[in-house]
Design a protein around this motif. Structure first.
Motif, mmCIF file in Angstrom:
data_model
loop_
_atom_site.group_PDB
_atom_site.id
_atom_site.type_symbol
_atom_site.label_atom_id
_atom_site.label_comp_id
_atom_site.label_asym_id
_atom_site.label_seq_id
_atom_site.Cartn_x
_atom_site.Cartn_y
_atom_site.Cartn_z
ATOM 1 N N ARG A 290 -30.591 11.953 20.845
ATOM 2 C CA ARG A 290 -30.084 11.906 22.222
ATOM 3 C C ARG A 290 -28.772 11.135 22.272
ATOM 4 N NH1 ARG A 290 -32.223 15.678 25.017
ATOM 5 N NH2 ARG A 290 -34.386 15.502 25.542
ATOM 6 N N THR A 291 -28.682 10.054 21.502
ATOM 7 C CA THR A 291 -27.458 9.257 21.495
ATOM 8 C C THR A 291 -26.272 10.106 21.071
ATOM 9 O OG1 THR A 291 -28.711 7.247 21.006
ATOM 10 C CG2 THR A 291 -26.348 7.185 20.556
ATOM 11 N N TYR B 287 -25.461 12.706 23.868
ATOM 12 C CA TYR B 287 -24.780 12.083 25.006
ATOM 13 C C TYR B 287 -23.359 11.683 24.636
ATOM 14 C CZ TYR B 287 -29.421 11.566 27.210
ATOM 15 O OH TYR B 287 -30.666 11.772 27.764
ATOM 16 N N GLN C 165 -21.195 14.859 24.445
ATOM 17 C CA GLN C 165 -20.977 15.398 25.786
ATOM 18 C C GLN C 165 -19.978 14.545 26.563
ATOM 19 O OE1 GLN C 165 -24.746 15.867 27.812
ATOM 20 N NE2 GLN C 165 -25.638 16.911 26.054
ATOM 21 N N ALA D 15 -21.992 10.188 33.933
ATOM 22 C CA ALA D 15 -23.439 10.312 33.773
ATOM 23 C C ALA D 15 -24.015 11.330 34.754
ATOM 24 C CB ALA D 15 -24.109 8.951 33.964
ATOM 25 N N VAL E 220 -27.200 12.434 32.512
ATOM 26 C CA VAL E 220 -27.726 11.476 31.535
ATOM 27 C C VAL E 220 -27.847 10.108 32.195
ATOM 28 C CG1 VAL E 220 -26.711 12.788 29.626
ATOM 29 C CG2 VAL E 220 -25.468 10.850 30.570
ATOM 30 N N LEU F 73 -25.530 5.668 28.839
ATOM 31 C CA LEU F 73 -24.197 6.206 28.598
ATOM 32 C C LEU F 73 -23.170 5.083 28.570
ATOM 33 C CD1 LEU F 73 -22.477 8.718 28.126
ATOM 34 C CD2 LEU F 73 -22.162 8.844 30.604
ATOM 35 N N TRP G 110 -24.486 19.553 34.047
ATOM 36 C CA TRP G 110 -25.883 19.307 34.339
ATOM 37 C C TRP G 110 -26.408 20.421 35.222
ATOM 38 C CZ3 TRP G 110 -30.144 16.896 33.179
ATOM 39 C CH2 TRP G 110 -31.130 16.714 34.126
ATOM 40 N N LYS H 181 -29.743 20.717 30.711
ATOM 41 C CA LYS H 181 -28.307 20.764 30.519
ATOM 42 C C LYS H 181 -27.910 22.176 30.125
ATOM 43 C CE LYS H 181 -28.451 16.853 27.893
ATOM 44 N NZ LYS H 181 -29.773 16.695 27.982
#
Length: 153
Positions: free
Chosen positions: A5-6, A9, A12, A32, A37, A42, A143, A149
Motif C-alpha cells: 500500500r505504501t 500510495y 499515485q 489524499a 487514501v 499519505l 478515486w 481506485k
C-alpha cells in the motif's frame, strides 16, 4: 497487486503531483481526497519524499506539496525501492529463504523471466512519463466513489 500500500500510495501521489501545473502546491488532504487514501498516512509518505528531494513542501497560507522537477526523471522502480528498501525485488516469490537456479522453488523458472520483464518495465517508466499520460487523458489516477481506485482507461 505485487506492491505494498505504501508503494501504491507513493506512486499515485507522485504522479498526481507531477500532473499538476509546475510549482503548484497542493494540500495533503486534497491529494489524499483525490486519491482516496488516508491523509495522515499519505502525509508521512510525502514528508519522506521531501527529505529525499522528490517533493517540495511549502508552508503558509498557500502551502502544500509540489513535485520537484528532478522527480520527473525518477523511475517507478526507484520509487518502489525507496518505499520498500533496496531488496524490494529480491527474494523468492513463494517466500523461501533459499531460491536460486540451483535450489529453485516450484515457480522459480517460470517467475524469473516474468520478473525480469517487470523490472524492465518499472525501470523504463518514470514519474514524468506517467504524469504525461495522465495529462494526455490516456490514464487516470482518481478515486472512485464505489470505494475502488480507478486507474487505466
Amino acid at each position: 497487486m505485487l506492491l505494498s500500500r505504501t508503494s501504491e500510495y507513493a506512486l499515485q501521489a507522485l504522479i498526481y503531483l507531477a500532473s499538476r501545473p509546475p510549482g503548484e502546491a497542493v494540500l495533503n488532504r486534497e491529494v489524499a481526497g483525490h486519491l482516496g487514501v488516508p491523509a495522515p498516512y499519505l502525509g508521512k509518505i510525502l514528508k519522506e519524499f521531501v527529505k529525499r528531494g522528490l517533493v517540495v513542501s511549502h508552508k503558509g497560507r498557500k502551502g502544500g506539496y509540489a513535485i520537484h522537477p528532478s522527480a520527473l526523471k525518477v523511475s517507478i522502480r526507484a520509487v518502489v525501492e525507496m518505499t520498500e528498501g533496496q531488496g524490494a525485488f529480491e527474494g523468492c516469490l513463494l517466500g523461501l529463504k533459499v531460491c536460486a537456479a540451483e535450489t529453485a522453488c516450484p515457480v522459480h523458472h517460470t517467475w524469473s523471466p516474468l520478473k525480469a520483464g517487470l523490472l524492465e518495465l518499472l525501470s523504463r517508466h518514470t514519474i514524468g512519463s506517467m504524469a504525461e499520460a495522465v495529462q494526455a487523458g490516456r490514464y487516470r489516477v482518481v478515486w472512485s466513489p464505489s470505494g475502488r481506485k480507478k486507474s487505466g482507461r
